[in-house]
Design a protein around this motif. Sequence first.
Motif, PDB file in Angstrom:
ATOM      1  N   GLY A 259      25.560 -34.833   7.351  1.00 44.63           N
ATOM      2  CA  GLY A 259      26.312 -36.081   7.319  1.00 44.63           C
ATOM      3  C   GLY A 259      27.077 -36.378   8.604  1.00 44.63           C
ATOM      4  N   PRO A 260      27.945 -35.481   9.111  1.00 45.40           N
ATOM      5  CA  PRO A 260      28.701 -35.776  10.342  1.00 45.40           C
ATOM      6  C   PRO A 260      27.836 -35.980  11.571  1.00 45.40           C
ATOM      7  N   ILE A 261      26.651 -35.393  11.582  1.00 46.14           N
ATOM      8  CA  ILE A 261      25.763 -35.547  12.738  1.00 46.14           C
ATOM      9  C   ILE A 261      24.873 -36.775  12.587  1.00 46.14           C
ATOM     10  N   GLY A 262      24.381 -36.986  11.407  1.00 51.13           N
ATOM     11  CA  GLY A 262      23.409 -38.047  11.206  1.00 51.13           C
ATOM     12  C   GLY A 262      23.992 -39.442  11.217  1.00 51.13           C
ATOM     13  N   VAL A 263      25.223 -39.603  10.706  1.00 50.50           N
ATOM     14  CA  VAL A 263      25.823 -40.950  10.645  1.00 50.50           C
ATOM     15  C   VAL A 263      26.027 -41.554  12.037  1.00 50.50           C
ATOM     16  N   PRO A 264      26.646 -40.877  13.032  1.00 43.64           N
ATOM     17  CA  PRO A 264      26.783 -41.480  14.372  1.00 43.64           C
ATOM     18  C   PRO A 264      25.451 -41.789  15.022  1.00 43.64           C
ATOM     19  N   LEU A 265      24.485 -40.877  14.868  1.00 41.73           N
ATOM     20  CA  LEU A 265      23.180 -41.126  15.468  1.00 41.73           C
ATOM     21  C   LEU A 265      22.507 -42.335  14.829  1.00 41.73           C
ATOM     22  N   LEU A 266      22.619 -42.467  13.530  1.00 34.70           N
ATOM     23  CA  LEU A 266      21.990 -43.591  12.850  1.00 34.70           C
ATOM     24  C   LEU A 266      22.682 -44.905  13.203  1.00 34.70           C
ATOM     25  N   VAL A 267      24.009 -44.907  13.280  1.00 38.07           N
ATOM     26  CA  VAL A 267      24.745 -46.130  13.627  1.00 38.07           C
ATOM     27  C   VAL A 267      24.421 -46.575  15.046  1.00 38.07           C
ATOM     28  N   SER A 268      24.391 -45.643  15.974  1.00 37.46           N
ATOM     29  CA  SER A 268      24.065 -45.994  17.370  1.00 37.46           C
ATOM     30  C   SER A 268      22.647 -46.530  17.484  1.00 37.46           C
ATOM     31  N   LEU A 269      21.727 -45.962  16.707  1.00 39.11           N
ATOM     32  CA  LEU A 269      20.355 -46.457  16.732  1.00 39.11           C
ATOM     33  C   LEU A 269      20.286 -47.872  16.184  1.00 39.11           C
ATOM     34  N   LEU A 270      21.011 -48.154  15.116  1.00 38.51           N
ATOM     35  CA  LEU A 270      20.999 -49.501  14.553  1.00 38.51           C
ATOM     36  C   LEU A 270      21.608 -50.512  15.532  1.00 38.51           C
ATOM     37  N   LYS A 271      22.698 -50.143  16.223  1.00 40.31           N
ATOM     38  CA  LYS A 271      23.298 -51.041  17.199  1.00 40.31           C
ATOM     39  C   LYS A 271      22.345 -51.340  18.358  1.00 40.31           C
TER      40      LYS A 271
ATOM     41  N   ILE B 277      22.741 -50.081  30.476  1.00 36.21           N
ATOM     42  CA  ILE B 277      22.014 -50.300  29.210  1.00 36.21           C
ATOM     43  C   ILE B 277      20.838 -49.350  29.102  1.00 36.21           C
ATOM     44  N   HIS B 278      20.090 -49.220  30.195  1.00 37.17           N
ATOM     45  CA  HIS B 278      18.943 -48.302  30.171  1.00 37.17           C
ATOM     46  C   HIS B 278      19.385 -46.861  29.992  1.00 37.17           C
ATOM     47  N   THR B 279      20.524 -46.497  30.586  1.00 39.17           N
ATOM     48  CA  THR B 279      21.017 -45.123  30.437  1.00 39.17           C
ATOM     49  C   THR B 279      21.388 -44.843  28.983  1.00 39.17           C
ATOM     50  N   ARG B 280      22.124 -45.777  28.363  1.00 38.43           N
ATOM     51  CA  ARG B 280      22.486 -45.599  26.972  1.00 38.43           C
ATOM     52  C   ARG B 280      21.241 -45.523  26.082  1.00 38.43           C
ATOM     53  N   PHE B 281      20.252 -46.348  26.364  1.00 39.69           N
ATOM     54  CA  PHE B 281      19.005 -46.325  25.579  1.00 39.69           C
ATOM     55  C   PHE B 281      18.298 -44.976  25.731  1.00 39.69           C
ATOM     56  N   ARG B 282      18.282 -44.481  26.983  1.00 39.63           N
ATOM     57  CA  ARG B 282      17.605 -43.202  27.194  1.00 39.63           C
ATOM     58  C   ARG B 282      18.356 -42.059  26.508  1.00 39.63           C
ATOM     59  N   VAL B 283      19.684 -42.112  26.486  1.00 38.27           N
ATOM     60  CA  VAL B 283      20.450 -41.058  25.805  1.00 38.27           C
ATOM     61  C   VAL B 283      20.155 -41.061  24.297  1.00 38.27           C
ATOM     62  N   ILE B 284      20.209 -42.250  23.719  1.00 35.94           N
ATOM     63  CA  ILE B 284      19.923 -42.342  22.273  1.00 35.94           C
ATOM     64  C   ILE B 284      18.487 -41.918  21.982  1.00 35.94           C
ATOM     65  N   ALA B 285      17.553 -42.377  22.816  1.00 38.12           N
ATOM     66  CA  ALA B 285      16.150 -41.996  22.622  1.00 38.12           C
ATOM     67  C   ALA B 285      15.960 -40.494  22.775  1.00 38.12           C
ATOM     68  N   ALA B 286      16.710 -39.887  23.729  1.00 37.89           N
ATOM     69  CA  ALA B 286      16.586 -38.440  23.927  1.00 37.89           C
ATOM     70  C   ALA B 286      17.061 -37.685  22.688  1.00 37.89           C
ATOM     71  N   PHE B 287      18.206 -38.114  22.111  1.00 38.40           N
ATOM     72  CA  PHE B 287      18.695 -37.462  20.894  1.00 38.40           C
ATOM     73  C   PHE B 287      17.663 -37.546  19.770  1.00 38.40           C
TER      74      PHE B 287
ATOM     75  N   ALA C 157      14.480 -38.135  20.043  1.00 39.62           N
ATOM     76  CA  ALA C 157      13.261 -37.392  20.391  1.00 39.62           C
ATOM     77  C   ALA C 157      13.419 -35.914  20.075  1.00 39.62           C
ATOM     78  N   VAL C 158      14.601 -35.367  20.399  1.00 35.79           N
ATOM     79  CA  VAL C 158      14.839 -33.956  20.066  1.00 35.79           C
ATOM     80  C   VAL C 158      14.819 -33.745  18.559  1.00 35.79           C
ATOM     81  N   ILE C 159      15.404 -34.671  17.822  1.00 33.24           N
ATOM     82  CA  ILE C 159      15.426 -34.540  16.364  1.00 33.24           C
ATOM     83  C   ILE C 159      14.014 -34.616  15.779  1.00 33.24           C
ATOM     84  N   ILE C 160      13.247 -35.630  16.241  1.00 37.18           N
ATOM     85  CA  ILE C 160      11.932 -35.874  15.639  1.00 37.18           C
ATOM     86  C   ILE C 160      10.904 -34.834  16.072  1.00 37.18           C
ATOM     87  N   PHE C 161      10.856 -34.551  17.391  1.00 38.08           N
ATOM     88  CA  PHE C 161       9.770 -33.712  17.895  1.00 38.08           C
ATOM     89  C   PHE C 161      10.125 -32.236  17.982  1.00 38.08           C
TER      90      PHE C 161
END
Length: 565
Positions: A534-546, A35-45, A47-51
Motif C-alpha cells: 500500500g505505501p509503495i503502490g499508492v504514490p506510484l499509481l497516483v503519479s502514473l495517473l497524473k 517534463i521528459h525527466t519526470r516521465f523517464r523517472v516514472i517510467a523507470a520505476f 519498468a523495474v516493477i513490471i520487468f
Amino acid sequence: MTNKKGDQESPKALANSTSQSATQRVPPPETSEAIHTRFRVIAAFWAVIIFLGFPIWWKTTSIYRAHLPIQEMVDWDDGKICRPVFPLEIHVATPQMQISESQHLLRTTQHTLDDLNEFAAHHLRLKPVNDTSASTPDEEHNVDAIGNAVEEGAEIALTVRVLSQEGLVSPRSELHADTTQLDVFYPPNHVPLPSSSNPPLSAFIAKELQGLYSEEKATIGHILSGETAGFDSESISRRLRRSMKYADTYHLSFSLFTPGPAPSSWDIENAVKEYLSPLLHAFAPISNFTIDTQVQLYATFSPMAPPPVYDEGEAAWTLRKEDLSAFINAAEWPLNPSIGSGPTLNFILYVPAPSQSPLVVKENRASSWIVPQWGGVYLLNPTLLTDQSGQSNPPYLTHESLRPAFMTFSHQLLTLLGTPTTPASLPLRLQTLTRVRAATLLLSASSTMGSLARLTESLPSIPIPATVASSVSTTLSHLSATCSYLRDGRFAAALASARVAETEAERSFFEKSMVGQVYFPDEHKVAVYLPLLGPIGVPLLVSLLKEVKRMIARRKANKAPAASN
C-alpha cells in the motif's frame, strides 16, 4: 484610493489585491526537459516493477503443482477402470473313475455351480487333475502356509478328492481342518452316467462347494456393493465392525493384571511359542506381528466401574454385560494405545482375587469378551490355581495353566483380524481373508485417489510436489496390477500389490506440504501483502495517473490549433 467603512476594505480594492497575489503564485512553466525527466523517472520505476519486480515475485511466490492424472484417478474411484473378480481354481481328483466319467462329473458339477451362483464376481472353476494328496511330502515345498501355490499362475484354492466307499447310502464329505483338501465319498452306484444331465453326485459336490464359500461371497459382496445375498448381512456387518483395519504389521501386547501381589510372573514365552506361534506363522503371508508382555500387580478396578456382585444362584461373582466396557482401568493400567508403526492389539489376562472368585459375566457365565477394534479380555479364575491354604493366588502361572487363556486369545485374534467364521479349515479361512483384504485395500486406495483428485481440483492454491505425483503414479500402477492379479486368480500377489497401492495412496494424500496449504486461504495472502504494498503502490499509481492525464491534456491542446487553422 480606498474608501473605509469601519475596518473593511471596499470590494474593488479586495478584488485587485486577490488578483495581484494570484498572479504572483503561478509557478513558471515547466521546461520540456523537466517534463521528459519526470516521465523517464516514472517510467523507470514502473519498468523495474513490471520487468524485474513482478517476475521475481511471481517466481518466488508461485506454487508448484505437479501434473496428476485427475480423470484416471476419478475413474478408479468410480469403479470404471476395474471391476474386481475372484475366480477360484479348484482341483478335482477322481482316481477311481474312468476319464470319460470324470470329465462328465466335472462338466455337470460346473454347470450346477454356475446355476447356483448369484454373485458373478466370485465364481468357482473346476479343473481335473491326477490323484494329488494335499499332504504329500513331495508337494509341501510348492504350497505356502495358507495353501496357495507359490509357482506362477492361478493359485489352487481347494483340492477335492472324489473317492468311492462301500457301505454308503448317499455321498458324504470330510473337510481337513489343517489343509485345503476336501474328501467326497460316494457309493459305488453313484458314478454319474454319461446320459445323466444332473447326477446326484454332481449336485452334492456343487452344494458342498457353495457352502464352503458362502460366507466369503457374502463378505466380498458386502465390501464391493453392500449386498450379502444368501447370508446373514447383520453378522457380516458386525464382524467387519469388530475387526481392525488392515495393516502390514500388528503389535500384540499381552498383559497380566491382578488386584493383589500374586501371581507375579508367568511362563509367557513358552505359552506364546506353543499356543500362538503356529497361528502367527500361518498369518505370515497376510501380516506380520511383534509381541511384548507385561505384569501389573495391584491392578484395581476403575472407581467409575461398578464392582462385581455375588450371585448366590450362580455361586459366583458376576459382571453385567453392560458394565464390561468400564472393566478396563485405562487411567491406571499401563496400556499403550499404539506401539511402533502398526496398530496395537491388547490382550488382558486378569486373575481376580480368591475373595472374588469365580468371576464371570452374569448373562452367559462367560469368562472372556472382545473389545471391538482394541483387543480381548480373559478372566483366569484362581479357583484351581490357589495354594493349599486356598487364601491366595499362586505366585507363578505355568504355560499349562495359561492354555485356556491363549486358546481364547487365538480365537479373539482371528476375530479382530477379520477372519471369517467358516469353513472349519483354517487354511481356507486365511485364503478367504487374503481375498477380502485385497478387495478392501483395492477399494480403499481407489477411494483415496478420488478424494485426492477432488481435493486438488477444489483447492487450486495448494502445492502438488513431485513426490505426490510419484506416489500417485505408483498407486495407479499397483492398482492395475492388483486388478490383473485378481483376474488371474493370483490372490497372494494381488494382496501384496494392493498393500503397496494403499501405502502410497495414503502417503500422497497426507503429504505435509499439501495439508499445510489447505488451511491457508487466499484471504490471508491479501492481508499479508496490503500493508507492504500500500505505501509503495499508492504514490506510484497516483503519479502514473497524473502523467497520463497531462499527456492527454497536452495532446488535446496540440489538436485545438490545428483544428482552428
